[in-house]
Motif scaffolding. Structure first.
Motif, PDB file in Angstrom:
ATOM      1  N   SER A  37       0.437  -0.824  -0.101  1.00  0.00           N
ATOM      2  CA  SER A  37      -0.181   0.362  -0.113  1.00  0.00           C
ATOM      3  C   SER A  37       1.168   1.265   0.169  1.00  0.00           C
ATOM      4  O   SER A  37       2.251   1.345   0.097  1.00  0.00           O
ATOM      5  CB  SER A  37      -1.004  -0.290   0.928  1.00  0.00           C
ATOM      6  OG  SER A  37      -0.408   0.313   1.986  1.00  0.00           O
ATOM      7  N   MET A  41      -3.526   6.505   2.633  1.00  0.00           N
ATOM      8  CA  MET A  41      -5.526   6.680   2.290  1.00  0.00           C
ATOM      9  C   MET A  41      -5.449   5.996   4.049  1.00  0.00           C
ATOM     10  O   MET A  41      -6.706   6.097   4.147  1.00  0.00           O
ATOM     11  CB  MET A  41      -5.363   5.405   1.667  1.00  0.00           C
ATOM     12  CG  MET A  41      -5.655   5.634   0.825  1.00  0.00           C
ATOM     13  SD  MET A  41      -5.382   7.664   0.212  1.00  0.00           S
ATOM     14  CE  MET A  41      -7.116   7.866   0.287  1.00  0.00           C
ATOM     15  N   GLU A  47     -11.669   9.218  -0.472  1.00  0.00           N
ATOM     16  CA  GLU A  47     -10.630   9.679  -1.566  1.00  0.00           C
ATOM     17  C   GLU A  47     -11.000  10.891  -2.387  1.00  0.00           C
ATOM     18  O   GLU A  47     -11.446  10.704  -2.950  1.00  0.00           O
ATOM     19  CB  GLU A  47     -10.713   7.944  -2.704  1.00  0.00           C
ATOM     20  CG  GLU A  47     -10.544   7.325  -2.634  1.00  0.00           C
ATOM     21  CD  GLU A  47     -10.162   6.071  -3.193  1.00  0.00           C
ATOM     22  OE1 GLU A  47     -10.577   6.530  -4.842  1.00  0.00           O
ATOM     23  OE2 GLU A  47     -10.033   5.297  -3.205  1.00  0.00           O
ATOM     24  N   TRP A  80      -5.787  -0.425   0.660  1.00  0.00           N
ATOM     25  CA  TRP A  80      -5.656   0.565   1.825  1.00  0.00           C
ATOM     26  C   TRP A  80      -4.673   1.127   3.282  1.00  0.00           C
ATOM     27  O   TRP A  80      -4.325  -0.431   3.986  1.00  0.00           O
ATOM     28  CB  TRP A  80      -6.852   1.800   2.194  1.00  0.00           C
ATOM     29  CG  TRP A  80      -7.671   2.053   1.371  1.00  0.00           C
ATOM     30  CD1 TRP A  80      -7.413   2.371   0.311  1.00  0.00           C
ATOM     31  CD2 TRP A  80      -8.121   3.531   2.186  1.00  0.00           C
ATOM     32  NE1 TRP A  80      -8.338   2.939  -0.130  1.00  0.00           N
ATOM     33  CE2 TRP A  80      -9.069   3.606   0.524  1.00  0.00           C
ATOM     34  CE3 TRP A  80      -8.826   4.190   3.123  1.00  0.00           C
ATOM     35  CZ2 TRP A  80      -9.967   4.817   0.774  1.00  0.00           C
ATOM     36  CZ3 TRP A  80      -9.687   5.085   2.779  1.00  0.00           C
ATOM     37  CH2 TRP A  80      -9.953   5.704   1.862  1.00  0.00           C
TER      38      TRP A  80
END
Length: 226
Positions: A37, A41, A47, A80
């Motif tokens: 990742s 996030m 997002e 994420w």
């Protein structure tokens, strides 16, 4: 030799094995980094534009660090960060298997299975599964590394403590490691925190003192086939 570092987030590769990866590259080995990742996030629920800008920044930082360490190819997946426990482990295993199939690494460096960070634990498990010692596997060695602020903060028990068995001399590559870490300036912290630049540098020297070297990175050997 082909060397693959599989880590959960940008900066983990530099913190845990930056000096070793730089040494491999300097000695002519082909080195690739595979990040599951971008780590950004985890701080956002959606997002948003701000989130996407931060995602792009983290990926750019990873590219800079890879260039400094001599990494020939960097892959960053879209999971994420700090939410890999919401993903089926088999999906991560398949991603790692695909990378192993395409790159054919001889050596893999990855997280310690006892880290506090759940992403680290799951990536370690996925690597161990994807690189299980079948007759057609190219992987002969798997080594787990220490990630400051995740390994030493893990839930202590006799069966998950980080017990390094291999120490790599990184005295000539410590500056290179620190330059790569400095690419992740936003992830560094002030003292007292394990992830401060002076502490990271001193940690390499402490491991060096423990292993008869001037500076070292410690690893726990998970697999070796000779």
């Amino acid at each position: 030799m082909k060397v693959l570092c599989v880590a959960a987030h940008p900066d983990d590769e530099a913190l845990g094995a930056g000096g070793t990866l730089a040494k491999h590259a300097a000695e002519g080995d082909e080195v690739e980094v595979f990040l599951v990742s971008d780590g950004a996030m985890a701080r956002y629920e959606q997002e948003t534009e701000t989130a996407m800008e931060r995602r792009a920044e983290r990926r750019a930082e990873a590219e800079t660090a890879a260039d400094i360490l001599g990494v020939s190819n960097l892959t960053v997946l879209d999971y994420w960060g700090n939410q890999l426990d919401d993903v089926a482990l088999i999906d991560i295993v398949r991603d790692v298997e695909s990378k192993i199939d395409s790159f054919q690494p001889n050596v893999i460096y990855t997280h310690h299975y006892g880290d506090l960070n759940i992403d680290h634990e799951l990536v370690a498990r996925a690597v161990r599964t994807a690189a299980r010692p079948t007759t057609d596997s190219p992987v002969d060695r798997i080594l787990s590394f220490e990630t400051l602020s995740a390994t030493e903060w893990g839930m202590p028990s006799a069966d998950n403590a980080f017990q390094p068995t291999t120490f790599v001399d990184i005295d000539e590559y410590l500056t290179q490691k620190m330059n790569a870490i400095n690419a992740y300036e936003s992830e560094m912290r002030d003292r007292p925190h394990p992830r401060n630049p002076d502490g990271i540098r001193n940690n390499a020297k402490v491991w060096g003192d423990k292993s008869g070297l001037l500076a070292a990175e410690p690893f726990e050997l998970l697999l070796e086939r000779r």
